[in-house]
Design a protein around this motif. Structure first.
Motif, PDB file in Angstrom:
ATOM      1  N   ASN A 115       0.812  -1.216   0.000  1.00  0.00           N
ATOM      2  CA  ASN A 115       0.000   0.000   0.000  1.00  0.00           C
ATOM      3  C   ASN A 115       0.844   1.265   0.000  1.00  0.00           C
ATOM      4  O   ASN A 115       0.426   2.300   0.493  1.00  0.00           O
ATOM      5  N   LEU A 116       2.035   1.179  -0.541  1.00  0.00           N
ATOM      6  CA  LEU A 116       2.910   2.343  -0.591  1.00  0.00           C
ATOM      7  C   LEU A 116       2.445   3.324  -1.656  1.00  0.00           C
ATOM      8  O   LEU A 116       1.923   2.933  -2.692  1.00  0.00           O
ATOM      9  N   ASN A 117       2.649   4.594  -1.386  1.00  0.00           N
ATOM     10  CA  ASN A 117       2.340   5.644  -2.350  1.00  0.00           C
ATOM     11  C   ASN A 117       3.617   6.415  -2.638  1.00  0.00           C
ATOM     12  O   ASN A 117       4.456   6.591  -1.747  1.00  0.00           O
ATOM     13  N   PRO A 118       3.784   6.920  -3.854  1.00  0.00           N
ATOM     14  CA  PRO A 118       4.990   7.682  -4.165  1.00  0.00           C
ATOM     15  C   PRO A 118       4.999   9.018  -3.424  1.00  0.00           C
ATOM     16  O   PRO A 118       3.953   9.549  -3.047  1.00  0.00           O
ATOM     17  N   LEU A 119       6.190   9.542  -3.220  1.00  0.00           N
ATOM     18  CA  LEU A 119       6.320  10.845  -2.578  1.00  0.00           C
ATOM     19  C   LEU A 119       5.848  11.932  -3.533  1.00  0.00           C
ATOM     20  O   LEU A 119       6.101  11.862  -4.737  1.00  0.00           O
ATOM     21  N   ASN A 120       5.183  12.955  -2.980  1.00  0.00           N
ATOM     22  CA  ASN A 120       4.833  14.090  -3.830  1.00  0.00           C
ATOM     23  C   ASN A 120       6.032  15.031  -3.905  1.00  0.00           C
ATOM     24  O   ASN A 120       7.057  14.808  -3.256  1.00  0.00           O
ATOM     25  N   GLN A 121       5.921  16.092  -4.666  1.00  0.00           N
ATOM     26  CA  GLN A 121       7.058  16.989  -4.900  1.00  0.00           C
ATOM     27  C   GLN A 121       7.572  17.617  -3.605  1.00  0.00           C
ATOM     28  O   GLN A 121       8.779  17.717  -3.390  1.00  0.00           O
ATOM     29  N   ASP A 122       6.660  18.047  -2.737  1.00  0.00           N
ATOM     30  CA  ASP A 122       7.074  18.682  -1.479  1.00  0.00           C
ATOM     31  C   ASP A 122       7.818  17.697  -0.581  1.00  0.00           C
ATOM     32  O   ASP A 122       8.839  18.038   0.025  1.00  0.00           O
TER      33      ASP A 122
END
Length: 133
Positions: A115-122
Motif C-alpha cells: 500500500n505504498l504511495n509515491p512521494l509528492n514533490q514537497d
C-alpha cells in the motif's frame, strides 16, 4: 451427499478460486488498458512530430479510418489518455483490496509494502534537504 466438512472445504475452495479469478481479471484489464494507453501515446507523439496543423489526419477507429482535423484529433486522444489513466488507477486501487481479500481467505498475512504511495514533490524536496545534511 457430501459431509459437512467436505462442503466447508468446497465452499472455501470456491471462494478462493472466485477471488483469484477477480484478481486475474483485473490484472488482465490493466494490461489491456495500458496497451491502449501506449498506443495513444504513440499517436500523440506522431501528431507532435507532424507540424502541419492545418491538414487533416487519418485516425483508426476499430476497422475504419476517418479523416479528422489535427487539433480535434489531438484533443480527443488526450481526453482518452486521461480517461485511461483514471481507469487504470481505479483498477489498481481495487486490485490492492482484492489481493488482500484473497490473501485473507487463504490465511496468508497481508502483503507488506503493498500500500505504498509515491512521494509528492514537497515530500521529495524535504527528503533531499534532510539527506544533504
Amino acid at each position: 451427499m457430501l459431509s459437512p466438512e467436505a462442503e466447508r472445504v468446497l465452499r472455501y475452495l470456491v471462494e478462493v478460486e472466485e477471488l483469484a479469478e477477480e484478481v486475474l481479471a483485473d490484472k488482465r484489464q490493466i494490461v489491456d488498458l495500458d496497451t491502449k494507453r501506449n498506443q495513444n501515446r504513440e499517436g500523440l507523439r506522431a501528431l507532435q512530430k507532424d507540424l502541419s496543423l492545418s491538414e487533416d489526419v487519418m485516425v483508426c477507429f476499430g476497422n475504419m479510418f476517418i479523416k479528422m482535423p489535427h487539433p480535434e484529433t489531438k484533443e480527443m486522444i488526450e481526453k482518452d489518455q486521461d480517461h485511461l489513466d483514471k481507469e487504470i488507477e481505479k483498477l489498481r486501487k481495487q486490485l490492492k483490496v482484492k489481493v488482500n481479500r484473497l490473501f485473507e481467505a487463504q490465511g496468508k498475512p497481508e502483503l507488506k509494502g503493498f500500500n505504498l504511495n509515491p512521494l509528492n514533490q514537497d515530500e521529495l524536496k524535504a527528503l533531499k534537504v534532510i539527506l544533504k545534511g
